[in-house]
Design a protein around this motif. Structure first.
Motif, PDB file in Angstrom:
ATOM      1  N   SER A  42     -11.897  -4.804  28.354  1.00  0.00           N
ATOM      2  CA  SER A  42     -11.330  -6.115  27.448  1.00  0.00           C
ATOM      3  C   SER A  42     -10.016  -6.796  27.426  1.00  0.00           C
ATOM      4  O   SER A  42      -8.425  -6.306  28.308  1.00  0.00           O
ATOM      5  CB  SER A  42     -11.586  -6.036  26.227  1.00  0.00           C
ATOM      6  OG  SER A  42     -10.884  -4.720  25.355  1.00  0.00           O
ATOM      7  N   LYS A  44      -8.833  -7.817  24.819  1.00  0.00           N
ATOM      8  CA  LYS A  44      -7.867  -7.269  23.582  1.00  0.00           C
ATOM      9  C   LYS A  44      -6.972  -5.778  24.592  1.00  0.00           C
ATOM     10  O   LYS A  44      -5.520  -5.166  24.386  1.00  0.00           O
ATOM     11  CB  LYS A  44      -8.274  -6.542  22.826  1.00  0.00           C
ATOM     12  CG  LYS A  44      -7.633  -5.463  21.596  1.00  0.00           C
ATOM     13  CD  LYS A  44      -8.987  -5.496  20.388  1.00  0.00           C
ATOM     14  CE  LYS A  44      -7.865  -5.052  19.449  1.00  0.00           C
ATOM     15  NZ  LYS A  44      -8.522  -4.396  18.252  1.00  0.00           N
ATOM     16  N   SER A  45      -6.819  -4.717  25.231  1.00  0.00           N
ATOM     17  CA  SER A  45      -6.586  -3.949  25.742  1.00  0.00           C
ATOM     18  C   SER A  45      -5.953  -4.280  27.457  1.00  0.00           C
ATOM     19  O   SER A  45      -4.567  -3.038  27.059  1.00  0.00           O
ATOM     20  CB  SER A  45      -8.179  -2.697  26.422  1.00  0.00           C
ATOM     21  OG  SER A  45      -8.646  -3.064  26.992  1.00  0.00           O
ATOM     22  N   THR A  46      -6.462  -5.401  27.639  1.00  0.00           N
ATOM     23  CA  THR A  46      -5.306  -5.588  28.672  1.00  0.00           C
ATOM     24  C   THR A  46      -2.963  -6.039  28.342  1.00  0.00           C
ATOM     25  O   THR A  46      -2.514  -5.779  28.594  1.00  0.00           O
ATOM     26  CB  THR A  46      -5.764  -6.849  29.893  1.00  0.00           C
ATOM     27  OG1 THR A  46      -7.281  -6.461  30.135  1.00  0.00           O
ATOM     28  CG2 THR A  46      -4.248  -7.055  30.596  1.00  0.00           C
ATOM     29  N   VAL A  47      -4.087  -6.972  26.825  1.00  0.00           N
ATOM     30  CA  VAL A  47      -2.627  -7.543  26.237  1.00  0.00           C
ATOM     31  C   VAL A  47      -1.485  -6.601  25.792  1.00  0.00           C
ATOM     32  O   VAL A  47      -0.607  -6.040  25.040  1.00  0.00           O
ATOM     33  CB  VAL A  47      -2.877  -8.175  25.156  1.00  0.00           C
ATOM     34  CG1 VAL A  47      -2.030  -8.530  24.448  1.00  0.00           C
ATOM     35  CG2 VAL A  47      -3.765  -9.336  26.080  1.00  0.00           C
ATOM     36  N   GLY A  48      -2.998  -5.409  24.629  1.00  0.00           N
ATOM     37  CA  GLY A  48      -2.184  -4.203  24.318  1.00  0.00           C
ATOM     38  C   GLY A  48      -1.230  -3.501  25.235  1.00  0.00           C
ATOM     39  O   GLY A  48      -0.535  -2.435  24.867  1.00  0.00           O
ATOM     40  N   ASN A  89      -6.704   1.832  10.868  1.00  0.00           N
ATOM     41  CA  ASN A  89      -6.943   2.079  12.282  1.00  0.00           C
ATOM     42  C   ASN A  89      -6.592   3.297  13.148  1.00  0.00           C
ATOM     43  O   ASN A  89      -6.010   4.208  12.314  1.00  0.00           O
ATOM     44  CB  ASN A  89      -5.849   0.590  13.129  1.00  0.00           C
ATOM     45  CG  ASN A  89      -7.409  -0.123  12.335  1.00  0.00           C
ATOM     46  OD1 ASN A  89      -8.436  -0.674  12.919  1.00  0.00           O
ATOM     47  ND2 ASN A  89      -6.457  -2.011  12.324  1.00  0.00           N
ATOM     48  N   LYS A  93      -2.741   4.356  17.899  1.00  0.00           N
ATOM     49  CA  LYS A  93      -2.557   3.297  19.134  1.00  0.00           C
ATOM     50  C   LYS A  93      -1.521   2.352  17.991  1.00  0.00           C
ATOM     51  O   LYS A  93      -0.613   1.356  18.639  1.00  0.00           O
ATOM     52  CB  LYS A  93      -3.720   2.366  18.273  1.00  0.00           C
ATOM     53  CG  LYS A  93      -5.058   2.404  19.535  1.00  0.00           C
ATOM     54  CD  LYS A  93      -6.262   2.028  19.302  1.00  0.00           C
ATOM     55  CE  LYS A  93      -7.097   1.615  20.876  1.00  0.00           C
ATOM     56  NZ  LYS A  93      -8.534   0.605  20.580  1.00  0.00           N
TER      57      LYS A  93
END
Length: 110
Positions: A42, A44-48, A89, A93
């Motif tokens: 996703s 979001k996971s790429t940016v994170g 959360n 992470k």
């Protein structure tokens, strides 16, 4: 189709990483983005992954910039973990993203 997209993304990142190999922050961002894209599939996971990778790369630098990045990473990890607890959360992470962001801020402000 997803396998083809992932393969193309990784191939592009490998070829573009060779030109950025001198800068550890940029190399870490590329590697982190690739790992985040493959693992989470996703945006979001790429940016994170890019944030964590860039911060890690900055922390591995030598000299004053690396020292400032490590200090910023430690503060960012504490803030990220605290924010994750408050929002419910994952603490790991939150600490990882906080450390990555703190490392980049520490390097940039030095």
């Amino acid at each position: 189709m997803k396998y083809i997209k992932t393969t193309l993304l990784l191939s592009a990142l490998i070829f573009s990483a060779t030109s950025l190999a001198a800068d550890k922050t940029a190399t870490g961002a590329l590697a982190g983005a690739a790992i985040g894209a493959v693992a989470g599939k996703s945006v979001k996971s790429t940016v994170g992954g890019a944030v964590v990778g860039a911060g890690t790369g900055a922390m591995f630098k030598n000299g004053e910039k690396g020292k400032a990045a490590r200090k910023g990473g430690a503060i960012g990890a504490a803030v990220g973990a605290g924010a994750a607890v408050v929002t419910g959360n994952s603490v790991l992470k939150g600490a990882a993203l906080g450390a990555g962001a703190g490392g980049m801020v520490g390097e940039a402000t030095h």
